[in-house]
Design an enzyme around this catalytic site. Sequence first.
Site, PDB file in Angstrom:
ATOM      1  CE1 TYR A  21      -4.302   0.900  -0.192  1.00  0.00           C
ATOM      2  CE2 TYR A  21      -4.451  -1.245   0.862  1.00  0.00           C
ATOM      3  CZ  TYR A  21      -5.041  -0.212   0.155  1.00  0.00           C
ATOM      4  OH  TYR A  21      -6.352  -0.291  -0.214  1.00  0.00           O
TER       5      TYR A  21
ATOM      6  CE  LYS B 170      -7.975   1.702 -25.079  1.00  0.00           C
ATOM      7  NZ  LYS B 170      -8.030   2.444 -23.816  1.00  0.00           N
TER       8      LYS B 170
ATOM      9  CB  THR C 244      -5.358   3.364 -21.380  1.00  0.00           C
ATOM     10  OG1 THR C 244      -5.395   3.389 -22.805  1.00  0.00           O
ATOM     11  CG2 THR C 244      -6.727   3.712 -20.815  1.00  0.00           C
TER      12      THR C 244
ATOM     13  CG  ASP D 100      -8.863   9.892 -23.962  1.00  0.00           C
ATOM     14  OD1 ASP D 100      -7.926   9.078 -24.142  1.00  0.00           O
ATOM     15  OD2 ASP D 100      -9.942   9.572 -23.441  1.00  0.00           O
TER      16      ASP D 100
ATOM     17  NE  ARG E  56      -7.170  -3.023 -19.395  1.00  0.00           N
ATOM     18  CZ  ARG E  56      -8.304  -3.618 -19.710  1.00  0.00           C
ATOM     19  NH1 ARG E  56      -8.307  -4.822 -20.211  1.00  0.00           N
ATOM     20  NH2 ARG E  56      -9.464  -3.005 -19.558  1.00  0.00           N
TER      21      ARG E  56
ATOM     22  CD  GLU F 183      -4.620   5.532   0.939  1.00  0.00           C
ATOM     23  OE1 GLU F 183      -4.621   6.439   1.780  1.00  0.00           O
ATOM     24  OE2 GLU F 183      -5.525   4.703   0.826  1.00  0.00           O
TER      25      GLU F 183
END
Length: 423
Positions: free
Chosen positions: A56, A231, A228, A202, A237, A58
């Site tokens: 973790y 692609k 992203t 985008d 991902r 954060e």
Amino acid sequence: MHQPSLTHLRDQDPGLAGLVEAEAQRQFEKLRLIASENYVSPAVLETTGSVLTNKYSEGYAGRRYYEGQQNVDPIERLAVERAKELFGVEHANVQPYSGSPANLAVYMAFLNPGDTVMGLSLPMGGHLTHGWSVSATGKWFTPVRYDVRADTGQVDMDQVREVALRERPKLIWCGGTAIPRTIDFPAFAEIARETGAVLAADIAHIAGLVAGGAHPSPVGHVDVITTTTHKTLRGPRGAMVMATAEHATAIDKAVFPGLQGGPHDHTTAAIAVALREAAQRDFSAYAHRIVANAKALAAALTERGFDLISGGTDNHLILIDLTGKGVPGKPAAKALDEAGIELNHNAVPFDPRKPFDPSGLRIGTAAITTRGLVPAQMAKVAEWIDDVVQATARGEDKERERVAGEIRELLAGYPMPGWAPAP
Ligand code: DSN
């Protein structure tokens, strides 16, 4: 066999292991033409499956809310530095979970609820998060849209200017999910300047092409870039938001704590791996090969009487209007899938049919380029598509098995990164 193989999973949960292996086999023997998909490298795959998933983190490097960041901090710094270098940007945030959260971060950074946002309408090739009505971005903000021209199938820049001057959106999106042509970033920038809007690009679909120099870059023209990473960029991902230094704090605050909790450190690391791969000299050749394959496939489909939106492609993507072929997109896509050709049904501009049962097909060439296919093979791909579509229009399914067999035979000679069939 997965490399490394799924030994523990097979012992512990054989049913699930079987499904994962079946998916690998499916990806190995299908002609994968979904425009938003690809095959990641073995190194990206390994990193995605690493112990970093246990952590973790954060916050941001050097400013975390949990201890034990001795390795995660340098990993995230590497990903950020590689993104900045590859795309030539002043700031990069590599934490967004995927494209939609990355786009939401742009709203959070620049807009207040109710503000006006302008984007390419979804059925014309835009994205849900560019203000489409069913998305939170269409419900919580005031969306206005622009379209493509009926005669050219390309974004109507006159309309973009007219709507922007009339509606004065606070945010303008360029880019989308079904745009076969080059995005004119300088033209959008001029309109954004004239109307005082924040301009966001985008580039999810074309990020790998931009990185490889096969599509113009939005850098220097737009205020913020989202993408992203999975692609044409060929990473895991995930997603990134990139911007000029003046927007760095607003973007970072929007991603965390504005929208997200802990970043997915295994994904961050895999993004860093993919960015390094995309910076290698051979990635540029790969990006140009993706476009060459798409152009060759578009030409071969046109020769066979397929109606392509905008008449062809400048990038990795082809959008077909099947109206003249006598079969809608959905049954055609299903038949093609059974024939070993995986793509998606898609709305076409001014589509008289419903979005869930539209007139078109969308094709992308990133994954088949990763497998090693070249332009000279695209005539055969077009022939297979044509044979199946024609048979489906006649109400026949007999072509499917033959085509699937021929595709299996062809692809057996083209290795799949990270997996190989049992000897
Ligand atoms: N679903 C992605 C695509 O296929 O283009 C966009 O979100």
